[in-house]
Design an enzyme around this catalytic site. Sequence first.
Site, short mmCIF file in Angstrom:
data_model
loop_
_atom_site.label_atom_id
_atom_site.label_comp_id
_atom_site.label_asym_id
_atom_site.label_seq_id
_atom_site.Cartn_x
_atom_site.Cartn_y
_atom_site.Cartn_z
NE ARG A 82 -38.93 -12.05 54.11
CZ ARG A 82 -37.63 -12.00 53.86
NH1 ARG A 82 -36.84 -13.04 54.11
NH2 ARG A 82 -37.09 -10.91 53.37
CD GLU A 130 -30.25 -10.82 54.51
OE1 GLU A 130 -29.34 -10.77 53.65
OE2 GLU A 130 -30.53 -11.85 55.13
CE1 TYR A 132 -29.37 -17.96 56.57
CE2 TYR A 132 -29.79 -15.62 56.77
CZ TYR A 132 -30.11 -16.85 56.22
OH TYR A 132 -31.16 -16.97 55.35
CD GLU A 182 -33.53 -14.49 54.35
OE1 GLU A 182 -32.33 -14.82 54.43
OE2 GLU A 182 -33.95 -13.66 53.54
CG HIS A 216 -34.86 -10.76 48.72
ND1 HIS A 216 -35.33 -11.43 49.83
CD2 HIS A 216 -33.60 -11.20 48.56
CE1 HIS A 216 -34.39 -12.22 50.31
NE2 HIS A 216 -33.32 -12.11 49.54
CG ASN A 262 -33.48 -12.20 57.31
OD1 ASN A 262 -34.64 -12.36 57.69
ND2 ASN A 262 -33.17 -11.82 56.09
O1 IFM Z 1 -29.98 -16.47 50.14
C1 IFM Z 1 -29.82 -15.43 51.04
C2 IFM Z 1 -31.04 -14.54 51.06
O2 IFM Z 1 -31.33 -14.03 49.80
C3 IFM Z 1 -30.81 -13.38 52.00
N1 IFM Z 1 -30.38 -13.84 53.28
C4 IFM Z 1 -29.31 -14.78 53.35
C5 IFM Z 1 -29.60 -15.96 52.43
C6 IFM Z 1 -28.43 -16.96 52.49
O3 IFM Z 1 -27.27 -16.36 52.05
#
Ligand code: IFM
Length: 488
Positions: free
Chosen positions: A111, A200, A329, A395, A155, A327
């Site tokens: 990706r 995002e 986190y 992600e 992006h 994504n």
């Molecule tokens: O680096 C970023 C990415 O560009 C978008 N998602 C979160 C990642 C970590 O902060």
Amino acid sequence: MNRRDFLMSSLGMVGAGAALAPAALAKPKAKRAGQGDGAFPPGFYWGAATAAYQVEGAYREDGKGESIWDRFVLAPGKIKNGDTGNVACDSYHRYMDDIALLKAMNLKSYRFSIAWTRIQPDGTGPVNQKGLDYYNRLTDALLAAGIRPMPTLYHWDLPQNLEDRGGWPARETADRYAEYAGIMGKALGDRIETWSLFNESKTFTALGYNQGVFAPGRKDPYAFIRSTHTVNLAHGLGYKALKAANPKLKVGSVYDVTPMIPASDRPEDVAAADIWDKWQNLWFAQTVIEGRYPEGVFPADRQPELLNWKDGDADRMHADLDFVGFNYYSGTLCAYGKEASGVPLIDVDAKWPYAPPALETAKTDFGWNVYPQGFHDILVRMHKVTGNRPIEITENGCAYNMGPTADGQIHDPQRIAFYRGHFAAMLQAIKDGVPVRGYHAWSLMDNFEWASGYSQRFGLTWVDFANGTRTIKDSGKWYAGVAAANTI
Ligand code: IFM
């Protein structure tokens, strides 16, 4: 999950060094999945992700135009240590090295994102053939290596010229985006099937137009809210442009999502979690898929004016996405409160209940919560919105900043532990019926981490930014084993 259950599960992860112990992170889920039952579905895509501005460098080469990030990094004090993405990982020249990394890790999907300013330097007008040629080369080399190219069209690197004309708060930007999407579909659609529209949306609109900490650095809540609507319009228009370019294309988009966990059973905290789920998780993904906004975020009588809504917008923004990228986190604990989050408020949302206390979990070097359970929970939650569409994890990853030791290697057990815990959570979600068909680690390699510059390292590969050399970390070697075996 209520606060007590949440805290117990979180504390279970932080007890006595458990954050460093893979088995401790994976244990509850591994048991539920069943011993020896760690296999992923056949054909599962194991991959890795990057983004153009974060890795390419070559910021003025071959006719590339100026993006809002090229401009923003020059503003004093905006980026840690005054870093820029001017060179970054130099992937514009070293993309074959990147492909060698993907191969060494047995990955089958890459990706990456396309820099709009390489294709249309001003965000409008004729194609810059040299910029397009770069993505032709990258695509062909990936295919030759047996790796699926999976581009994201946007992006975060808007052409500066379009920002000068109003940026994402201006509706015209959605039309320009659709034009660019159509160009790319025609140029690469013969070889690339799977396309992501945006990365995002909630993050680049909020941080770029409301908080001013990302490009273009504006702090205008009203512009921010309008920008969210333009981006939703651009989803619908871009989707249609790609399909018009080639009906065979599979078009999705990438949303960053987080489980909203009420800080207590108090009705105010439960309401806080609910409204933040709508605003953070549904405002883009559900809106695009269903062609309507979730109710209750803004007062109904003011919403059209706040969004700059026009007749026909429901159809314009609607896109029957072929797949959805998520994504993940960390999780978010929600409590009722006012202004405590640091998120600027506007008059109509002065009652927004949001004051997140810190999640009580282990933290990465970036200070982000390590909360694998939330990965499972948000996938199950979003599946209710996305229905039977295939899901790709676009992600997931963590910043740990340790560098090479005397042996020249990068020993990063924390990252292995992070991934192990999250893979177990993802596998449990699959077993619970969520149609996840692929996973992309963030990131293939250390890169430019936006306002944090090069201070935060998310890579499976160490990059020496003094000379561009790449060294696969212990975590990258471990990931190669997972990808080869398709099992944890
Ligand atoms: O680096 C970023 C990415 O560009 C978008 N998602 C979160 C990642 C970590 O902060």
